[in-house]
Design an enzyme around this catalytic site. Structure first.
Site, PDB file in Angstrom:
ATOM      1  CE  LYS A 108     -20.719 -82.878  -2.285  1.00 12.48           C
ATOM      2  NZ  LYS A 108     -21.124 -82.808  -3.387  1.00 12.48           N
ATOM      3  CG  ASN A 164     -22.423 -81.141  -6.712  1.00 16.86           C
ATOM      4  OD1 ASN A 164     -22.568 -81.786  -5.854  1.00 16.86           O
ATOM      5  ND2 ASN A 164     -21.051 -81.186  -7.425  1.00 16.86           N
ATOM      6  CG  ASN A 205     -17.411 -77.757  -6.711  1.00 14.25           C
ATOM      7  OD1 ASN A 205     -16.951 -78.205  -5.497  1.00 14.25           O
ATOM      8  ND2 ASN A 205     -18.042 -78.401  -7.511  1.00 14.25           N
ATOM      9  CD  GLU A 231     -22.785 -78.522 -12.170  1.00 13.21           C
ATOM     10  OE1 GLU A 231     -24.063 -79.257 -12.211  1.00 13.21           O
ATOM     11  OE2 GLU A 231     -22.113 -79.030 -11.522  1.00 13.21           O
ATOM     12  CB  ALA A 277     -18.400 -90.139 -14.835  1.00 12.85           C
ATOM     13  CB  VAL A 278     -22.349 -89.021 -10.190  1.00  7.84           C
ATOM     14  CG1 VAL A 278     -23.288 -88.209 -10.572  1.00  7.84           C
ATOM     15  CG2 VAL A 278     -22.861 -89.728  -8.920  1.00  7.84           C
ATOM     16  N   GLY A 279     -23.601 -90.286 -13.153  1.00  7.84           N
ATOM     17  CA  GLY A 279     -24.683 -91.053 -13.451  1.00  7.84           C
ATOM     18  C   GLY A 279     -24.117 -92.603 -14.056  1.00  7.84           C
ATOM     19  CG  ASN A 329     -20.255 -79.051  -3.938  1.00  8.46           C
ATOM     20  OD1 ASN A 329     -21.259 -79.752  -3.552  1.00  8.46           O
ATOM     21  ND2 ASN A 329     -19.167 -79.856  -4.583  1.00  8.46           N
ATOM     22  CB  SER A 338     -17.350 -81.478 -10.661  1.00 11.75           C
ATOM     23  OG  SER A 338     -18.287 -80.763  -9.918  1.00 11.75           O
TER      24      SER A 338
END
Ligand code: KPL
Length: 358
Positions: free
Chosen positions: A212, A125, A220, A295, A30-32, A216, A283
């Protein structure tokens, strides 16, 4: 006072799956919304947001937050809209894309909003994430923002940022442009990073993005397949640690061939850091539980394809990619949501992958 700047945030995060609200650490994207709130603290900036499922709640009550980094907060965006079409007449200085990157990006929606002075900021990401934006808007300044905070939306319009995997929230740098970097690009980067003390300016964005991706690409993807959090994946007596390390080594080889520079002990440091921090439900695992598209391409497929082009063998990542494709995207995941691992025999998967490496 100078002219006010207009910022649009595209994508304010999906709602977290109810089971996570009750039982576990809340981790979703919910980074937005968090980014919108931070930028809106600057009096010279007007922040507008494009929302989908949370439109009604945010339009009525604004964005409410509880964050580990900045404490609690609330703000009313200058404009709340369902579609970029509603704000076509606004001359945006910045457009931040914080929407999920699934296999069908929707950047055509932005076309009518981007003018020659608009700076685009991709806060997503994965690897190869800026390519579509760069192709669509070749001469605009494009910033690449690496997200280090974990965020969730337990209810529409209510956001949490319980933790971060670095001391800053966003690492921001200039995305490569075939046109080179101009003074204007650099001053836009500086301006954007000045919006919050936790927005760090990064010179070598390529290496940081790959660092990063080390995290991920392993956590992830494996979390989505096994339904385990970061600590369960790192359990020394569990079946997954070998795969975490294996994917990280494969990623590191691809990253080096792609020009990234990382400290030789990058993997050990990352694993140590992840052990020291509270457990994270990445996420992609949140997306599995919520039945949202995954993603898969930006976090795995793009790296596998790049490895192939560079002639690098990535057997573990490739088998994980296959598993993710088989897991599917979207609503079909909901039917299979359980607390049990999706993979029938994770140990067999590890053995299979290890045999391919040997
Ligand atoms: C920042 C972090 C690690 C938060 O969990 C993330 O990138 C993700 O979950 O996708």
């Amino acid at each position: 006072m100078g002219k006010s700047l207009e910022v649009l945030i595209f994508g304010t995060g999906g709602e977290s799956e109810p089971i996570f609200r009750l039982i576990g650490p809340l981790i979703a994207k919910a980074v937005g919304a968090v980014t919108a709130w931070r930028i809106a603290q600057n009096p010279a900036v007007r922040v507008s947001v494009v929302c989908r499922s949370n439109y009604e709640a945010i339009k009525a009550n604004g964005i409410r937050l509880r964050t580990a980094f900045w404490g609690p907060g609330h703000f009313m965006p200058a404009r709340v809209c369902r579609s970029p079409r509603e704000v076509r007449d606004v001359p945006f200085d910045y457009i931040v894309t914080a929407n999920k990157l699934t296999s069908s990006p929707t950047y055509s929606e932005l076309a009518g909003l981007v003018n020659s002075r608009t700076t685009l900021v991709s806060a997503q990401n994965g690897i190869g994430i800026e390519d579509t934006l760069r192709q669509a808007f070749p001469s605009n300044t494009l910033l690449s923002a690496i997200v280090y905070i974990s965020c969730a939306q337990p209810k529409p319009g209510i956001f949490r940022q319980p933790m971060a995997i670095k001391p800053h929230a966003l690492g921001v740098g200039l995305s490569h442009s075939p046109l080179g970097r101009s003074e204007e690009d650099i001053s836009r980067l500086r301006e954007f990073c000045s919006y919050d003390e936790k927005f760090a300016m990064i010179e070598d964005i390529v290496s940081h993005r790959w660092s990063k991706q080390l995290w991920n690409g392993a956590f992830n993807t494996l979390a989505a397949i096994t339904r385990c959090d970061s600590h369960q994946l790192l359990d020394p007596s569990g079946p997954y640690l070998a795969m975490v390390i294996g994917i990280m080594h494969e990623t590191q080889r691809v990253a080096a061939a792609a020009g990234a520079v990382m400290p030789p002990d990058a993997i050990e440091r990352l694993i140590e850091l992840t052990r020291r921090r509270p457990p994270v439900q990445p996420s992609m695992l949140q997306d599995v539980f919520a039945g949202r598209p995954l993603e898969t391409e930006s976090l795995c497929g793009n790296v596998c394809r790049l490895a192939e082009r560079l002639g690098i063998n990535t057997p573990i990542m490739t088998s994980v990619y296959r598993e993710l494709l088989a897991l599917g995207t979207g609503k079909e995941n909901q039917a299979s949501v359980t607390r049990k691992p999706k993979v029938e025999s994770p140990a067999a998967m590890v053995q299979h992958a290890a045999a391919q490496v040997a």
